[in-house]
Enzyme design. Structure first.
Site, short mmCIF file in Angstrom:
data_model
loop_
_atom_site.label_atom_id
_atom_site.label_comp_id
_atom_site.label_asym_id
_atom_site.label_seq_id
_atom_site.Cartn_x
_atom_site.Cartn_y
_atom_site.Cartn_z
N CYS A 1 0.86 -1.19 0.00
CA CYS A 1 0.00 0.00 0.00
C CYS A 1 0.89 1.24 0.00
O CYS A 1 1.74 1.40 0.88
CB CYS A 1 -0.92 -0.02 1.22
SG CYS A 1 -1.94 1.47 1.38
N CYS B 1 -10.06 2.73 -11.68
CA CYS B 1 -8.98 3.52 -12.26
C CYS B 1 -7.65 2.78 -12.23
O CYS B 1 -6.67 3.24 -12.84
CB CYS B 1 -8.85 4.85 -11.53
SG CYS B 1 -8.56 4.68 -9.75
N HIS C 1 -5.87 2.03 -9.36
CA HIS C 1 -5.11 2.27 -8.13
C HIS C 1 -5.58 1.32 -7.05
O HIS C 1 -6.78 1.12 -6.85
CB HIS C 1 -5.26 3.72 -7.69
CG HIS C 1 -4.67 4.69 -8.66
ND1 HIS C 1 -5.41 5.63 -9.33
CD2 HIS C 1 -3.38 4.86 -9.09
CE1 HIS C 1 -4.64 6.35 -10.12
NE2 HIS C 1 -3.39 5.90 -10.00
N CYS D 1 -4.74 -0.49 0.60
CA CYS D 1 -5.27 -1.42 1.60
C CYS D 1 -6.65 -0.95 2.06
O CYS D 1 -6.99 0.24 1.98
CB CYS D 1 -4.31 -1.55 2.78
SG CYS D 1 -4.22 -0.09 3.83
N CYS E 1 -43.81 18.39 4.61
CA CYS E 1 -44.65 17.23 4.31
C CYS E 1 -43.84 16.03 3.83
O CYS E 1 -44.38 14.93 3.72
CB CYS E 1 -45.69 17.60 3.25
SG CYS E 1 -44.98 18.05 1.63
N CYS F 1 -33.01 75.48 17.30
CA CYS F 1 -31.57 75.65 17.46
C CYS F 1 -30.84 74.45 16.90
O CYS F 1 -31.25 73.30 17.08
CB CYS F 1 -31.24 75.85 18.93
SG CYS F 1 -29.47 76.10 19.24
N CYS G 1 -27.94 65.11 23.31
CA CYS G 1 -28.42 63.74 23.42
C CYS G 1 -28.71 63.42 24.88
O CYS G 1 -28.22 64.12 25.79
CB CYS G 1 -27.38 62.78 22.85
SG CYS G 1 -27.84 61.02 22.97
#
Length: 589
Positions: free
Chosen positions: A117, A134, A136, A139, A214, A290, A295
Site C-alpha cells: 500500500c 482507475c 489504483h 489497503c 410534508c 436651534c 443627546c
C-alpha cells in the site's frame, strides 16, 4: 410601521379558497401548456431516481454506480448528459465526470500474493486490498479512513480516488461495504446522501417548502419558471421556493418581502428625521429650532454636520465650531427619501388592501353554497349553478393577480432595478400602459365581487338570470384582462430589457397547476449484476396501500391503479423516511 408580513398574515393562497370549487366548465380558457409536474414522495423517490439511472445505463451500457456518477456530475439532467455524449463522445463524457472503466482485463494473469500500500507503506495480502476501476490499489484500512473523512466532510456524492492527481470517482458499493464494517451508521448516512442527491442536485426537482415539511418533492419537466401545487396543498414558485407570486419575478418578490419584513422604510424615515449621536450613536430627533442638539447621554453636537461640540453658543453660531456653508444636496437627499417613502406606502397600501379583500372574500365559499342550495330548492327553469362557482374561482384568481401586480409595479417603474434600462420617457409610457390595464382589471374585479356578495338567493327568477349573465360576462372579462396583463409584462415591459433575470410564471386560467403524484412503481429495477430487469412494480418487500391524497391525478408512469402506491420497506422493518436523521435506505445495489 406595522409589520404586515407575519406568517399568519402576509401569506395567502387561492388553494385556501378553492377547495371543492374546482370544476370550471365555462368561460374563455387561456390555459397555458405548462410543465407536467409530479409529486415525489418518500416512497416514490427511489422509483424516480432509478428511472433516470436506467436510461443512462441502457444508453451507455455501464454499471449503476457509473451512471450515478455521471448524473450527479450533470445535476441529474439526462438530456444534457445525452447531448454531451453526442457532441463530445463517450471518452470525453467519462473524463469530465471522473468515470474510469476498465475495458479489458487479462484473466490469465494471477494477482500477486502481497501488495504494498503506497499510503501506509506496508506489504499486505491481496485479499486485504481493494483496486478501483482507475487501477489504483490501496489497503482496505486506508480506503476506509479515506471514505470516513470524505463522508463526514459532506463529500459523499463524489469521493475521489486517493492516488495523486487521480480524478476517478470511487465505486459506491465499495465505499458502502468498507464503511459498513466499522461504522454502519456512517454507511447509512452515505446511502442517504446518494439518495437525496436526486433532489438536492437536480434543477428540475425541489423540496416542497411546507411547514412543517410534508416530506414531498416536486419535479417539473420543462419550464423551471412556473408555479405548482404539492399534494399537501401548498402552492409555491418553483424558481425560488417562496409562495406563488406571479406576476412578480422572483427577485422582485424577495426584495418586496425583505422591504416589508425589515421595515426598511421605517428605518429610512429615522434616517431622514434623526441624526446619530457622535458618542452613543443613538438616533436623536430635533425638536427645536436651534442647531445645537443635546443627546440624553449628555453629548452636544451640531445638527447640520453631526459633529460633537461644546455647549456654548449664540443665536448664530456654536462656540469653537464651524461646519462651513450649508450644502443644498443634503436637502435634496432628505426630500428624495420622503418621496421614496410615500411611493412605497402607495403601493404597499393597495397591495395590503387587495390581500385583505382576498381573505374576506374567501369566506364567501360557505355562503355561496348556502345561496345555491336555496336556489336549487326552488321550482325554476335555472338548474345549472356552475356559473356561481366559476365566478368565485375567477374572483380569487384575479384578486391574487391584482394583489401581486402592485409589488411588480413598485420595482418595474422605480429606480432600484431598471434605472439604466429605460429613459424617463420610456418609463412613463410603460407605466401608463400598465396602470391602464391594472385599473381595468381592478374595476371589473370589484364588480364581480359585488355581484357574488349580493343576496341573489332572494331575487326573483328574472333578476337571478340577469345576475347570472353579469357574473358570466365578468368572469370572462377578468380572465381576459389577466391574460393581457401577463402578455403586457412579458412582451412590452420585461421583454425589451437587456437584464434577462426577471422571469415570471405563465398565466394559467384554471389556476396554479396541481402536481400529480408519481407512482412508486420501481420501474426497470437493477439487480446485483447491474443489469436492467423487466419492469416490475411493488416487488422486493414492497406493499401497496390506498392512501393517496385526494385530488392527485393519475401518473403516466403508473402501471397500476393511480390510487395505489408502493411503500418501500427497509431491512430491519419500517418504512424509509427522508425526515429521519439516520434512515435505512433500500438502495442496496
Amino acid at each position: 410601521m406595522e409589520d404586515y408580513f407575519s406568517d399568519d398574515d402576509y401569506y395567502y393562497s387561492d388553494r385556501d379558497s378553492l377547495d371543492g370549487l374546482e370544476n370550471e366548465d365555462s368561460g374563455p380558457q387561456w390555459a397555458s401548456k405548462g410543465p407536467t409536474s409530479k409529486v415525489i414522495t418518500k416512497e416514490s423517490l427511489l422509483a424516480a431516481q432509478r428511472e433516470d439511472l436506467r436510461r443512462v445505463m441502457e444508453l451507455l451500457s455501464i454499471r449503476v454506480h457509473h451512471a450515478r456518477t455521471l448524473l450527479i456530475h450533470y445535476r441529474w439532467d439526462v438530456e444534457k448528459l445525452f447531448a454531451v455524449f453526442v457532441e463530445k463522445g463517450k471518452a470525453s463524457l467519462f473524463a469530465e465526470a471522473g468515470v474510469s472503466i476498465v475495458e479489458h482485463q487479462d484473466l490469465d494473469v494471477r494477482p500477486p500474493q502481497t501488495v504494498m500500500c503506497d499510503i501506509c507503506i506496508e506489504d499486505l495480502p491481496s485479499g486485504e486490498t481493494t483496486k478501483m476501476d482507475c487501477g489504483h490499489c490501496f489497503c482496505n484500512n486506508c480506503w476506509t479512513e479515506h471514505f470516513i473523512v470524505k463522508i463526514n466532510d459532506g463529500q459523499s456524492k463524489r469521493i475521489k480516488c486517493m492516488a495523486h492527481k487521480c480524478n476517478a470517482i470511487c465505486d459506491e458499493s465499495v465505499v458502502r461495504n468498507l464503511v459498513s464494517k466499522t461504522n454502519p451508521d456512517l454507511a447509512e448516512k452515505f446511502d442517504r446522501f446518494l439518495l437525496e442527491s436526486y433532489i438536492e442536485d437536480n434543477k428540475r426537482v425541489k423540496w416542497c417548502p411546507s411547514t412543517p415539511h410534508c416530506g414531498n418533492a416536486i419535479r417539473v419537466e420543462d419550464d423551471q419558471f412556473c408555479e405548482v401545487e404539492c399534494s399537501c396543498g401548498v402552492q409555491f414558485c418553483f424558481g425560488c421556493s417562496l409562495e406563488a407570486h406571479s406576476p412578480c419575478s422572483c427577485l422582485m418578490w424577495e426584495l418586496w418581502v425583505k422591504k416589508c419584513r425589515d421595515e426598511s422604510e421605517t428605518v429610512n424615515w429615522i434616517t431622514v428625521h434623526t441624526k446619530p449621536c457622535p458618542k452613543c450613536h443613538k438616533p436623536v430627533e430635533k425638536n427645536g429650532g436651534c442647531n445645537l442638539v443635546s443627546c440624553i447621554c449628555g453629548q452636544a453636537f451640531c445638527w447640520l454636520c453631526g459633529g460633537a461640540t461644546g455647549r456654548d453658543h449664540t443665536w448664530s453660531s456654536i462656540a469653537g465650531h464651524s461646519c462651513g456653508r450649508y450644502k443644498a444636496d443634503q436637502e435634496k437627499k432628505a426630500e428624495r427619501a420622503k418621496r421614496d417613502l410615500y411611493r412605497y406606502m402607495h403601493y404597499h397600501n393597495r397591495y395590503k388592501a387587495h390581500t385583505d379583500s382576498f381573505k374576506l372574500e374567501s369566506k364567501l365559499k360557505g355562503t355561496i353554497q348556502d345561496k345555491v342550495s336555496v336556489l336549487e330548492e326552488r321550482e325554476s327553469k335555472l338548474r345549472d349553478f356552475s356559473w356561481v362557482h366559476n365566478g368565485l374561482n375567477r374572483l380569487f384568481r384575479s384578486r391574487r393577480v391584482l394583489s401581486y401586480s402592485y409589488p411588480f409595479a413598485f420595482y418595474m417603474f422605480g429606480d432600484e432595478l431598471f434605472k439604466d434600462e429605460m429613459t424617463n420617457e420610456e418609463r412613463e409610457i410603460k407605466q401608463n400602459l400598465f396602470e391602464d390595464q391594472q385599473q381595468q382589471l381592478e374595476a371589473n374585479v370589484e364588480k364581480l365581487s359585488k355581484f357574488l356578495e349580493a343576496p341573489f338567493d332572494e331575487y326573483s327568477e328574472d333578476k337571478v338570470m340577469e345576475t347570472r349573465m353579469q357574473v358570466i360576462n365578468l368572469t370572462g372579462i377578468t380572465d381576459n384582462l389577466c391574460q393581457k396583463m401577463y402578455d403586457c409584462i412579458e412582451n412590452d415591459l420585461l421583454g425589451p430589457l437587456q437584464l434577462g433575470i426577471h422571469n415570471i410564471a405563465p398565466y394559467r386560467s384554471k389556476g396554479i397547476e396541481k402536481a400529480s403524484e408519481l407512482s412508486a412503481c420501481w420501474g426497470n429495477k437493477v439487480d446485483g449484476s447491474n443489469k436492467a430487469l423487466p419492469p416490475h412494480c411493488g416487488s422486493s418487500g414492497g406493499t401497496t396501500e390506498s392512501d393517496q391524497p385526494s385530488g392527485s391525478g393519475s401518473s403516466d408512469e403508473s402501471t397500476f391503479s393511480p390510487r395505489k402506491r408502493a411503500r418501500t420497506k427497509v431491512p430491519g422493518g419500517g418504512f424509509f423516511d427522508l425526515n429521519l436523521p439516520a434512515a435505512d435506505v433500500a438502495d442496496r445495489t
